[in-house]
Design a protein around this motif. Structure first.
Motif, PDB file in Angstrom:
ATOM      1  N   ILE A 168      -4.238  38.330  11.731  1.00 22.88           N
ATOM      2  CA  ILE A 168      -5.029  37.106  11.553  1.00 22.88           C
ATOM      3  C   ILE A 168      -6.507  37.396  11.309  1.00 22.88           C
ATOM      4  CG2 ILE A 168      -3.430  35.740  12.956  1.00 22.88           C
ATOM      5  CD1 ILE A 168      -5.525  35.826  15.219  1.00 22.88           C
ATOM      6  N   HIS A 169      -6.874  38.665  11.360  1.00 19.76           N
ATOM      7  CA  HIS A 169      -8.292  39.024  11.189  1.00 19.76           C
ATOM      8  C   HIS A 169      -8.702  38.797   9.748  1.00 19.76           C
ATOM      9  CE1 HIS A 169     -11.681  41.560  12.979  1.00 19.76           C
ATOM     10  NE2 HIS A 169     -12.111  41.151  11.798  1.00 19.76           N
ATOM     11  N   PRO A 170      -9.761  38.025   9.494  1.00 17.23           N
ATOM     12  CA  PRO A 170     -10.174  37.753   8.110  1.00 17.23           C
ATOM     13  C   PRO A 170     -10.688  39.010   7.419  1.00 17.23           C
ATOM     14  CG  PRO A 170     -11.814  36.924   9.654  1.00 17.23           C
ATOM     15  CD  PRO A 170     -10.641  37.355  10.480  1.00 17.23           C
ATOM     16  N   SER A 171     -10.410  39.103   6.144  1.00 17.57           N
ATOM     17  CA  SER A 171     -10.892  40.225   5.342  1.00 17.57           C
ATOM     18  C   SER A 171     -11.764  39.685   4.222  1.00 17.57           C
ATOM     19  CB  SER A 171      -9.708  41.015   4.764  1.00 17.57           C
ATOM     20  OG  SER A 171      -8.934  40.188   3.919  1.00 17.57           O
ATOM     21  N   GLY A 172     -12.446  40.571   3.572  1.00 19.39           N
ATOM     22  CA  GLY A 172     -13.278  40.189   2.439  1.00 19.39           C
ATOM     23  C   GLY A 172     -14.743  40.474   2.688  1.00 19.39           C
ATOM     24  N   ALA A 202     -20.055  36.580  11.987  1.00 21.56           N
ATOM     25  CA  ALA A 202     -19.459  37.168  13.183  1.00 21.56           C
ATOM     26  C   ALA A 202     -18.072  36.564  13.381  1.00 21.56           C
ATOM     27  CB  ALA A 202     -20.332  36.912  14.410  1.00 21.56           C
ATOM     28  N   TYR A 203     -17.216  37.317  14.049  1.00 26.38           N
ATOM     29  CA  TYR A 203     -15.826  36.893  14.244  1.00 26.38           C
ATOM     30  C   TYR A 203     -15.366  37.298  15.633  1.00 26.38           C
ATOM     31  CZ  TYR A 203     -10.714  36.947  13.929  1.00 26.38           C
ATOM     32  OH  TYR A 203      -9.378  36.755  14.177  1.00 26.38           O
ATOM     33  N   LEU A 204     -14.417  36.533  16.175  1.00 24.01           N
ATOM     34  CA  LEU A 204     -13.790  36.858  17.458  1.00 24.01           C
ATOM     35  C   LEU A 204     -12.469  36.121  17.563  1.00 24.01           C
ATOM     36  CD1 LEU A 204     -14.151  34.087  19.367  1.00 24.01           C
ATOM     37  CD2 LEU A 204     -16.498  34.936  19.498  1.00 24.01           C
ATOM     38  N   GLU A 205     -11.687  36.497  18.567  1.00 23.68           N
ATOM     39  CA  GLU A 205     -10.505  35.724  18.949  1.00 23.68           C
ATOM     40  C   GLU A 205     -10.717  35.228  20.369  1.00 23.68           C
ATOM     41  OE1 GLU A 205      -9.042  39.085  16.240  1.00 23.68           O
ATOM     42  OE2 GLU A 205      -9.419  39.221  18.402  1.00 23.68           O
ATOM     43  N   ALA A 206     -10.715  33.920  20.547  1.00 29.03           N
ATOM     44  CA  ALA A 206     -10.837  33.348  21.887  1.00 29.03           C
ATOM     45  C   ALA A 206      -9.485  33.430  22.576  1.00 29.03           C
ATOM     46  CB  ALA A 206     -11.306  31.903  21.805  1.00 29.03           C
ATOM     47  N   SER A 207      -9.478  33.944  23.801  1.00 28.63           N
ATOM     48  CA  SER A 207      -8.225  34.138  24.520  1.00 28.63           C
ATOM     49  C   SER A 207      -7.938  33.044  25.538  1.00 28.63           C
ATOM     50  CB  SER A 207      -8.227  35.509  25.214  1.00 28.63           C
ATOM     51  OG  SER A 207      -9.295  35.596  26.147  1.00 28.63           O
ATOM     52  N   SER A 208      -8.810  32.046  25.606  1.00 34.32           N
ATOM     53  CA  SER A 208      -8.578  30.922  26.510  1.00 34.32           C
ATOM     54  C   SER A 208      -9.281  29.693  25.962  1.00 34.32           C
ATOM     55  CB  SER A 208      -9.088  31.222  27.923  1.00 34.32           C
ATOM     56  OG  SER A 208     -10.501  31.255  27.953  1.00 34.32           O
ATOM     57  N   ALA A 209      -8.807  28.513  26.368  1.00 39.42           N
ATOM     58  CA  ALA A 209      -9.447  27.271  25.922  1.00 39.42           C
ATOM     59  C   ALA A 209     -10.880  27.192  26.429  1.00 39.42           C
ATOM     60  CB  ALA A 209      -8.630  26.074  26.411  1.00 39.42           C
ATOM     61  N   ARG A 210     -11.115  27.735  27.618  1.00 37.50           N
ATOM     62  CA  ARG A 210     -12.464  27.698  28.190  1.00 37.50           C
ATOM     63  C   ARG A 210     -13.439  28.527  27.356  1.00 37.50           C
ATOM     64  NH1 ARG A 210     -14.101  29.837  34.288  1.00 37.50           N
ATOM     65  NH2 ARG A 210     -16.352  29.466  34.119  1.00 37.50           N
ATOM     66  N   ARG A 249     -20.045  26.382  21.146  1.00 37.59           N
ATOM     67  CA  ARG A 249     -21.449  26.047  21.401  1.00 37.59           C
ATOM     68  C   ARG A 249     -22.388  27.059  20.752  1.00 37.59           C
ATOM     69  NH1 ARG A 249     -19.902  24.784  26.971  1.00 37.59           N
ATOM     70  NH2 ARG A 249     -20.925  26.694  27.663  1.00 37.59           N
ATOM     71  N   LEU A 250     -21.895  28.254  20.497  1.00 42.78           N
ATOM     72  CA  LEU A 250     -22.715  29.296  19.870  1.00 42.78           C
ATOM     73  C   LEU A 250     -22.573  29.316  18.352  1.00 42.78           C
ATOM     74  CD1 LEU A 250     -22.079  32.180  22.433  1.00 42.78           C
ATOM     75  CD2 LEU A 250     -24.166  30.835  22.156  1.00 42.78           C
ATOM     76  N   GLY A 251     -21.852  28.345  17.811  1.00 39.65           N
ATOM     77  CA  GLY A 251     -21.762  28.239  16.366  1.00 39.65           C
ATOM     78  C   GLY A 251     -20.480  28.740  15.747  1.00 39.65           C
ATOM     79  N   PHE A 252     -19.533  29.222  16.549  1.00 39.70           N
ATOM     80  CA  PHE A 252     -18.248  29.676  16.027  1.00 39.70           C
ATOM     81  C   PHE A 252     -17.347  28.473  15.750  1.00 39.70           C
ATOM     82  CE2 PHE A 252     -19.748  33.506  18.099  1.00 39.70           C
ATOM     83  CZ  PHE A 252     -19.276  34.537  17.297  1.00 39.70           C
ATOM     84  N   GLU A 253     -16.513  28.608  14.731  1.00 37.59           N
ATOM     85  CA  GLU A 253     -15.543  27.579  14.393  1.00 37.59           C
ATOM     86  C   GLU A 253     -14.163  28.212  14.243  1.00 37.59           C
ATOM     87  OE1 GLU A 253     -16.854  25.667  10.853  1.00 37.59           O
ATOM     88  OE2 GLU A 253     -18.572  24.692  11.809  1.00 37.59           O
ATOM     89  N   VAL A 254     -13.144  27.491  14.675  1.00 38.60           N
ATOM     90  CA  VAL A 254     -11.774  27.976  14.531  1.00 38.60           C
ATOM     91  C   VAL A 254     -11.425  28.024  13.048  1.00 38.60           C
ATOM     92  CG1 VAL A 254      -9.340  27.496  15.015  1.00 38.60           C
ATOM     93  CG2 VAL A 254     -11.080  27.073  16.769  1.00 38.60           C
ATOM     94  N   ILE A 255     -10.822  29.122  12.627  1.00 35.62           N
ATOM     95  CA  ILE A 255     -10.385  29.270  11.240  1.00 35.62           C
ATOM     96  C   ILE A 255      -8.877  29.464  11.216  1.00 35.62           C
ATOM     97  CG2 ILE A 255     -12.573  30.151  10.354  1.00 35.62           C
ATOM     98  CD1 ILE A 255     -11.388  32.976  10.549  1.00 35.62           C
ATOM     99  N   GLY A 256      -8.232  28.905  10.230  1.00 37.47           N
ATOM    100  CA  GLY A 256      -6.793  29.073  10.117  1.00 37.47           C
ATOM    101  C   GLY A 256      -6.054  28.409  11.265  1.00 37.47           C
ATOM    102  N   THR A 257      -4.937  29.001  11.630  1.00 36.93           N
ATOM    103  CA  THR A 257      -4.062  28.461  12.665  1.00 36.93           C
ATOM    104  C   THR A 257      -4.127  29.348  13.898  1.00 36.93           C
ATOM    105  OG1 THR A 257      -2.558  27.635  10.963  1.00 36.93           O
ATOM    106  CG2 THR A 257      -1.693  27.788  13.204  1.00 36.93           C
ATOM    107  N   PRO A 266      -8.561  32.331  16.356  1.00 38.48           N
ATOM    108  CA  PRO A 266      -9.496  33.096  15.514  1.00 38.48           C
ATOM    109  C   PRO A 266     -10.705  32.225  15.201  1.00 38.48           C
ATOM    110  CG  PRO A 266      -7.634  32.322  14.203  1.00 38.48           C
ATOM    111  CD  PRO A 266      -7.348  31.931  15.628  1.00 38.48           C
ATOM    112  N   MET A 267     -11.912  32.772  15.401  1.00 38.91           N
ATOM    113  CA  MET A 267     -13.134  31.981  15.251  1.00 38.91           C
ATOM    114  C   MET A 267     -14.159  32.750  14.424  1.00 38.91           C
ATOM    115  SD  MET A 267     -13.452  30.263  19.074  1.00 38.91           S
ATOM    116  CE  MET A 267     -14.429  28.879  18.467  1.00 38.91           C
ATOM    117  N   TRP A 268     -14.808  32.041  13.528  1.00 37.38           N
ATOM    118  CA  TRP A 268     -15.754  32.628  12.577  1.00 37.38           C
ATOM    119  C   TRP A 268     -17.091  31.918  12.711  1.00 37.38           C
ATOM    120  CZ3 TRP A 268     -15.356  36.727   9.266  1.00 37.38           C
ATOM    121  CH2 TRP A 268     -16.274  36.829   8.213  1.00 37.38           C
ATOM    122  N   ARG A 269     -18.159  32.671  12.549  1.00 39.16           N
ATOM    123  CA  ARG A 269     -19.497  32.090  12.605  1.00 39.16           C
ATOM    124  C   ARG A 269     -20.303  32.566  11.420  1.00 39.16           C
ATOM    125  NH1 ARG A 269     -24.653  33.415  14.078  1.00 39.16           N
ATOM    126  NH2 ARG A 269     -25.881  31.874  15.284  1.00 39.16           N
TER     127      ARG A 269
END
Length: 218
Positions: A129-133, A172-180, A187-195, A207-210
């Motif tokens: 699920i990690h974005p490429s490009g 920047a990219y990350l995977e959030a491992s909890s709803a919290r 709040r730091l500007g990341f948005e969920v991408i994909g499913t 998966p979250m992208w900023r």
């Protein structure tokens, strides 16, 4: 002093070195004992206490080798970052092949817990699920000692790298491992991408992208 993004600007942060390895491993082990994804990889509290630290040690070694680790000066929080180059490029030469990546996942399982297929599977699933490009900074893990959570330490650690990303025009990219944690990252500007990724018989990962924000108000 706290800025408009909720970051504690008084948190002293430094780059970790080899002498910090054991401290970082202990911190991550403690911080993630109750994490939904860690609980899925190592089901059962006793099993997790006995084995989980091996995976944290492997992650720490990879971050020292291929990225960097930031720690708060008092050692109560740390963040593991990897720089992911643009598609077709590699930080140290030609981009690795999928077969080489597969070998890495299998080798990590063998080193950490050979009979636990989930150690290998979590790597494969998150890689899928990690974005490429585009080149970006990847927040692989961030851990805060349980008795220090809620003080803004994690936010300060992340913010120090996001500020640099903004100056350099780098996502920047990350995977959030909890709803919290997902809410914090939003709040730091990341948005969920994909499913969201549903681990087999397990929790969700988001998966979250900023995108860089060059004019963030102070």
């Amino acid at each position: 002093m706290v800025d408009s993004k909720g970051r504690d600007m008084g948190v002293a942060i430094r780059r970790a070195g080899p002498g910090d390895r054991e401290r970082v491993v202990r911190l991550l082990d403690e911080a993630f004992q109750s994490d939904p994804v860690s609980s899925w990889v190592f089901p059962g509290a006793e099993y997790r206490r006995a084995t989980h630290h091996r995976l944290m040690a492997a992650f720490t070694d990879v971050a020292f080798e291929d990225g960097h680790i930031d720690v708060t000066e008092d050692g109560s929080a740390c963040a593991l970052w990897l720089f992911v180059p643009a598609e077709g490029e590699h930080a140290d030469g030609p981009e690795q092949t999928g077969e080489q990546d597969d070998d890495e996942f299998a080798q990590m399982r063998e080193a950490v817990d050979p009979d636990n297929e989930r150690v290998e599977l979590i790597g494969r699933l998150t890689a899928d699920i990690h974005p490429s490009g585009r080149a970006h900074q990847y927040l692989w893990m961030i851990g805060v000692r349980p008795d220090r959570q809620g003080e803004g330490l994690g936010t300060a650690l992340i913010g120090s790298v996001l500020d640099r990303c903004d100056r350099e025009g780098l996502p920047a990219y990350l995977e959030a491992s909890s709803a919290r944690s997902k809410v914090l990252y939003e709040r730091l500007g990341f948005e969920v991408i994909g499913t969201a990724l549903r681990l087999p018989d397990g929790p969700l990962m988001w998966p979250m992208w900023r995108e860089p924000q060059p004019h963030r108000p102070l």
